[in-house]
Design an enzyme around this catalytic site. Sequence first.
Site, short mmCIF file in Angstrom:
data_model
loop_
_atom_site.label_atom_id
_atom_site.label_comp_id
_atom_site.label_asym_id
_atom_site.label_seq_id
_atom_site.Cartn_x
_atom_site.Cartn_y
_atom_site.Cartn_z
N ASN A 7 0.86 -1.18 0.00
CA ASN A 7 0.00 0.00 0.00
C ASN A 7 0.91 1.23 0.00
O ASN A 7 1.48 1.59 1.02
CB ASN A 7 -0.89 -0.02 1.25
CG ASN A 7 -1.86 1.14 1.28
OD1 ASN A 7 -1.83 2.02 0.43
ND2 ASN A 7 -2.73 1.14 2.27
N LYS A 14 3.50 0.78 2.93
CA LYS A 14 3.14 -0.23 3.91
C LYS A 14 3.23 -1.58 3.20
O LYS A 14 2.78 -1.67 2.05
CB LYS A 14 1.69 0.04 4.33
CG LYS A 14 1.36 -0.24 5.76
CD LYS A 14 -0.01 0.32 6.06
CE LYS A 14 -0.79 -0.65 6.91
NZ LYS A 14 -2.16 -0.25 7.10
N ARG A 88 -2.32 -2.00 -3.66
CA ARG A 88 -3.58 -1.29 -3.44
C ARG A 88 -3.62 -0.10 -4.39
O ARG A 88 -2.66 0.68 -4.45
CB ARG A 88 -3.66 -0.81 -2.00
CG ARG A 88 -4.87 0.03 -1.77
CD ARG A 88 -4.88 0.63 -0.39
NE ARG A 88 -6.10 1.39 -0.20
CZ ARG A 88 -6.16 2.51 0.48
NH1 ARG A 88 -5.09 3.01 1.05
NH2 ARG A 88 -7.31 3.15 0.62
N HIS A 177 -12.93 2.10 0.33
CA HIS A 177 -12.75 1.06 1.37
C HIS A 177 -13.33 -0.27 0.92
O HIS A 177 -13.68 -1.12 1.76
CB HIS A 177 -13.47 1.44 2.69
CG HIS A 177 -12.92 2.61 3.41
ND1 HIS A 177 -13.72 3.52 4.05
CD2 HIS A 177 -11.65 3.03 3.61
CE1 HIS A 177 -12.97 4.46 4.61
NE2 HIS A 177 -11.70 4.18 4.34
N HIS A 205 -17.27 0.64 8.56
CA HIS A 205 -15.81 0.80 8.61
C HIS A 205 -15.54 2.19 9.16
O HIS A 205 -15.76 3.19 8.48
CB HIS A 205 -15.24 0.64 7.19
CG HIS A 205 -13.77 0.89 7.08
ND1 HIS A 205 -12.86 -0.07 6.72
CD2 HIS A 205 -13.03 2.02 7.30
CE1 HIS A 205 -11.64 0.43 6.71
NE2 HIS A 205 -11.71 1.70 7.05
N ARG A 238 -12.51 14.75 8.24
CA ARG A 238 -13.38 15.05 7.09
C ARG A 238 -14.83 15.26 7.54
O ARG A 238 -15.30 14.57 8.44
CB ARG A 238 -13.34 13.90 6.07
CG ARG A 238 -12.10 13.91 5.22
CD ARG A 238 -12.01 12.67 4.35
NE ARG A 238 -10.95 11.80 4.81
CZ ARG A 238 -10.75 10.56 4.38
NH1 ARG A 238 -11.56 10.03 3.49
NH2 ARG A 238 -9.75 9.84 4.84
N GLU A 381 -7.15 -5.83 4.88
CA GLU A 381 -7.08 -5.49 3.46
C GLU A 381 -5.88 -6.18 2.81
O GLU A 381 -5.94 -6.57 1.65
CB GLU A 381 -6.99 -3.97 3.30
CG GLU A 381 -8.31 -3.31 3.68
CD GLU A 381 -8.23 -1.83 3.97
OE1 GLU A 381 -8.58 -1.06 3.09
OE2 GLU A 381 -7.82 -1.46 5.08
#
Length: 398
Positions: A7, A14, A88, A177, A205, A238, A381
């Site tokens: 990712n 990651k 990803r 997601h 999530h 957000r 994930e």
Amino acid sequence: MKILSVNAGSSSLKFQLLEMPQEEVITSGLIERIGFADSIFTIKVNGDKTRDVKAIKNHSQAVSIVLDALIDLKIVNSYDEISGVGHRVVHGGEKFNDSVLINKQILNEIERLKDLAPLHNPANLTGIRAFHEILPNVSHAAVFDTAFHQTMTKEAYLYPVPYTWYEKYGIRKYGFHGTSHKYVSERAIELLGKGVKGTKIITVHIGNGGSITAIKDGKSIDTSMGFTPLAGIMMGTRSGDIDPSILPFVMEKENWTINDAIKALNKDSGLKGISQKSSDMRDIVKGVEQKDEKCLRTLHLFAKKVCDYIGSYYILLGGCDAIVFTAGIGENSEPARKAIVDRLGSLGIILDEEANKVMGEEKLISTKDSKIKVYVIPTNEEVVIARDTLRLINQCTE
Ligand code: AMP
């Protein structure tokens, strides 16, 4: 077979190396602050964590450091042991409804989609290119955050704006997601044990970003994020959904550009904006324990925004077998889950307060009498990325 799950963000990388199909994590790690003089490289092997701080110029160097570490720490003897790398990719637009093996044409498509995800897709591409440079003979797969939501119908994904916006610019709900919603809903379907057909699940999530998805027969039929990950519920920083007319109003008052306004919605809103203290739910919960008014209003507003979607998706699904909590807040925060579930009494949901103390583990947190089962299911994930990469490699060699 060893698969690397990757990712790549704008300044981070990651990774997890998994033995597949056993899904055993061999090693995992993270490089943060790429491009800074004090980049941080962390790698975990057999429970031991090593941390190194040094300048890492760019993603190419970061990838070299990760791959060198695999050899130096004797995790692999040679790169030939790595059979695939799954990447990803945030935005797959309408083009991708599943993961794909990457070739030149796919790279161009992902590049083209950067218009829709200017912050994320270029970073993901940088990671793909950097790994491909060092591992050119290995299969690379792209796993899209948007793909799971491509089963939404027009009714769910169109905005009631001029239709030409959709035709000309692809303006519609995409949802994000997806990898996480897919993983936890598949696990919930296993736990319900009645097969995929007829199941109605709402996945919640909630981490620093957050989204809620309605899943029928294992397929996403609606989700709270939209054209961008700014839409939907209130998040760490957000705003989620707001009346768009607020923007020109505040811009005029504050003498702001559109970028200033969007930045305020992305970076200074949500938990941070309402609490005026922190974007982290742990701090909000601490404040609630001390009866801090700002933190109390933040937790309750957050719970309301989540429940607005749960209620609407309950109607859309025509009922619900299970609600699943996942991600940082969903997996770890007893008070946040309680604040949400306490508002759902009219659906016949009863929280098992003892079970709800769970942190980071799979658990049923509703009582036997609850009309809807409520689970905590830690998301994974990385494993979905590795599973998809393995599936695509196997399909290719069949
Ligand atoms: P994620 O984006 O899934 O990594 O989630 C990160 C967020 O989860 C953090 O910003 C926190 O708000 C939240 N979080 C993590 N651990 C806890 C905890 N023990 N209690 C409350 N919130 C938590």
